[in-house]
Write a protein that holds these residues in place. Structure first.
Motif, PDB file in Angstrom:
ATOM      1  N   LEU A  52       9.408  23.529  55.298  1.00  0.00           N
ATOM      2  CA  LEU A  52       8.094  24.090  56.112  1.00  0.00           C
ATOM      3  C   LEU A  52       7.622  23.224  57.120  1.00  0.00           C
ATOM      4  N   MET A  53       7.681  21.962  56.677  1.00  0.00           N
ATOM      5  CA  MET A  53       7.094  20.762  57.361  1.00  0.00           C
ATOM      6  C   MET A  53       8.144  20.538  58.470  1.00  0.00           C
ATOM      7  N   SER A  54       9.227  20.698  58.150  1.00  0.00           N
ATOM      8  CA  SER A  54      10.502  20.509  59.065  1.00  0.00           C
ATOM      9  C   SER A  54      10.166  21.447  60.219  1.00  0.00           C
ATOM     10  N   ALA A  55       9.966  22.424  60.111  1.00  0.00           N
ATOM     11  CA  ALA A  55       9.834  23.531  61.125  1.00  0.00           C
ATOM     12  C   ALA A  55       8.821  23.276  61.886  1.00  0.00           C
ATOM     13  N   PHE A  56       7.700  22.822  61.339  1.00  0.00           N
ATOM     14  CA  PHE A  56       6.661  22.440  62.353  1.00  0.00           C
ATOM     15  C   PHE A  56       6.665  21.050  63.145  1.00  0.00           C
ATOM     16  N   THR A  57       7.658  20.305  62.558  1.00  0.00           N
ATOM     17  CA  THR A  57       8.104  18.956  63.436  1.00  0.00           C
ATOM     18  C   THR A  57       9.335  19.028  64.238  1.00  0.00           C
ATOM     19  N   ALA A  58       9.887  20.064  64.192  1.00  0.00           N
ATOM     20  CA  ALA A  58      11.302  20.052  64.677  1.00  0.00           C
ATOM     21  C   ALA A  58      11.052  19.699  66.165  1.00  0.00           C
ATOM     22  N   VAL A  59      10.562  20.132  66.801  1.00  0.00           N
ATOM     23  CA  VAL A  59      10.276  19.900  68.510  1.00  0.00           C
ATOM     24  C   VAL A  59      10.095  18.375  68.698  1.00  0.00           C
ATOM     25  N   ALA A  60       8.980  17.938  67.800  1.00  0.00           N
ATOM     26  CA  ALA A  60       8.701  16.421  67.997  1.00  0.00           C
ATOM     27  C   ALA A  60       9.942  15.501  67.629  1.00  0.00           C
ATOM     28  N   MET A  61      10.478  15.967  66.454  1.00  0.00           N
ATOM     29  CA  MET A  61      11.789  15.212  66.366  1.00  0.00           C
ATOM     30  C   MET A  61      12.871  15.250  67.156  1.00  0.00           C
ATOM     31  N   GLY A  62      13.049  16.469  67.822  1.00  0.00           N
ATOM     32  CA  GLY A  62      13.906  16.610  68.963  1.00  0.00           C
ATOM     33  C   GLY A  62      13.450  15.646  70.215  1.00  0.00           C
ATOM     34  N   ARG A  63      12.327  15.716  70.470  1.00  0.00           N
ATOM     35  CA  ARG A  63      11.664  14.772  71.566  1.00  0.00           C
ATOM     36  C   ARG A  63      11.787  13.238  71.323  1.00  0.00           C
ATOM     37  N   TRP A  64      11.877  12.822  70.176  1.00  0.00           N
ATOM     38  CA  TRP A  64      12.060  11.582  69.695  1.00  0.00           C
ATOM     39  C   TRP A  64      13.346  10.957  69.790  1.00  0.00           C
ATOM     40  N   VAL A  65      14.314  12.211  69.485  1.00  0.00           N
ATOM     41  CA  VAL A  65      15.582  11.606  69.723  1.00  0.00           C
ATOM     42  C   VAL A  65      15.983  11.695  71.186  1.00  0.00           C
ATOM     43  N   ASP A  66      15.414  12.605  72.045  1.00  0.00           N
ATOM     44  CA  ASP A  66      15.754  12.757  73.443  1.00  0.00           C
ATOM     45  C   ASP A  66      15.171  11.243  74.306  1.00  0.00           C
ATOM     46  N   ARG A  67      13.821  10.803  73.712  1.00  0.00           N
ATOM     47  CA  ARG A  67      13.378   9.671  74.332  1.00  0.00           C
ATOM     48  C   ARG A  67      14.196   8.489  74.206  1.00  0.00           C
ATOM     49  N   GLY A  68      14.547   8.180  72.926  1.00  0.00           N
ATOM     50  CA  GLY A  68      15.046   6.768  72.528  1.00  0.00           C
ATOM     51  C   GLY A  68      16.417   6.884  72.216  1.00  0.00           C
ATOM     52  N   GLY A  69      17.029   7.974  72.197  1.00  0.00           N
ATOM     53  CA  GLY A  69      18.526   8.024  71.952  1.00  0.00           C
ATOM     54  C   GLY A  69      18.894   8.297  70.434  1.00  0.00           C
TER      55      GLY A  69
END
Length: 166
Positions: A52-69
């Motif tokens: 559940l929490m993973s679904a809510f934070t997936a976009v933010a986690m993806g942006r974190w990976v995209d920003r810093g590698g």
């Protein structure tokens, strides 16, 4: 793909496998513990908390990976999943084991997803575009083996630890 990239791909698939073994093993362990000490409803809620929490934070986690590698998210995720797994494994020695699990399990789910996002980004960069399907097939095989191995390893550990909830 040259030898160095092949080795890097194997390392990433192995790390993903280890992370997913911990994730799937903790999911089984936490759910069984909750079913024993509380109820099947609590066990279901606990199991749902991984996703559940993973679904809510997936976009933010993806942006974190995209920003810093992918490197930092993979390292942080590995430590959080390992720490959460340790907390779940030792939850019986804490005062309120279910509270510990309801904190640790969503964190394990969130950071397991972040690890997978980072790994997918990394695997996509290995080799030529024509090799991506093969690389993702290798990643899928690693995940499949880990999905089988995690619950099995958790069951072996529970059996060797006595399998008692309290």
């Amino acid at each position: 793909m040259d030898a160095e990239q092949t080795r890097g791909l194997r390392v990433h698939v192995a790390l993903l496998g280890c992370n997913h073994i911990a994730f799937s093993g903790m999911r089984v362990t936490a759910t069984l513990y909750a079913a024993i000490v509380a109820s099947s409803t609590i066990a279901g809620l606990l199991m749902a908390s991984f996703a559940l929490m993973s679904a809510f934070t997936a976009v933010a986690m993806g942006r974190w990976v995209d920003r810093g590698g992918p490197r930092r998210p993979m390292m942080v995720s590995s430590f959080v999943v390992a720490g959460g797994g340790l907390a779940v494994g030792l939850a019986g020695w804490f005062g309120d084991a279910l509270l510990v699990m309801f904190i640790a399990c969503p964190l394990i789910g969130i950071f397991n997803s972040a690890f997978q996002i980072a790994t997918q980004q990394t695997v996509a960069r290995y080799g030529e575009p024509g090799e991506r399907a093969s690389n993702f097939a290798k990643q899928s095989l690693g995940l499949s083996i880990a999905t089988f191995g995690g619950p099995m390893l958790a069951g072996v550990c529970i059996d060797h630890a006595g399998g008692h909830a309290n």
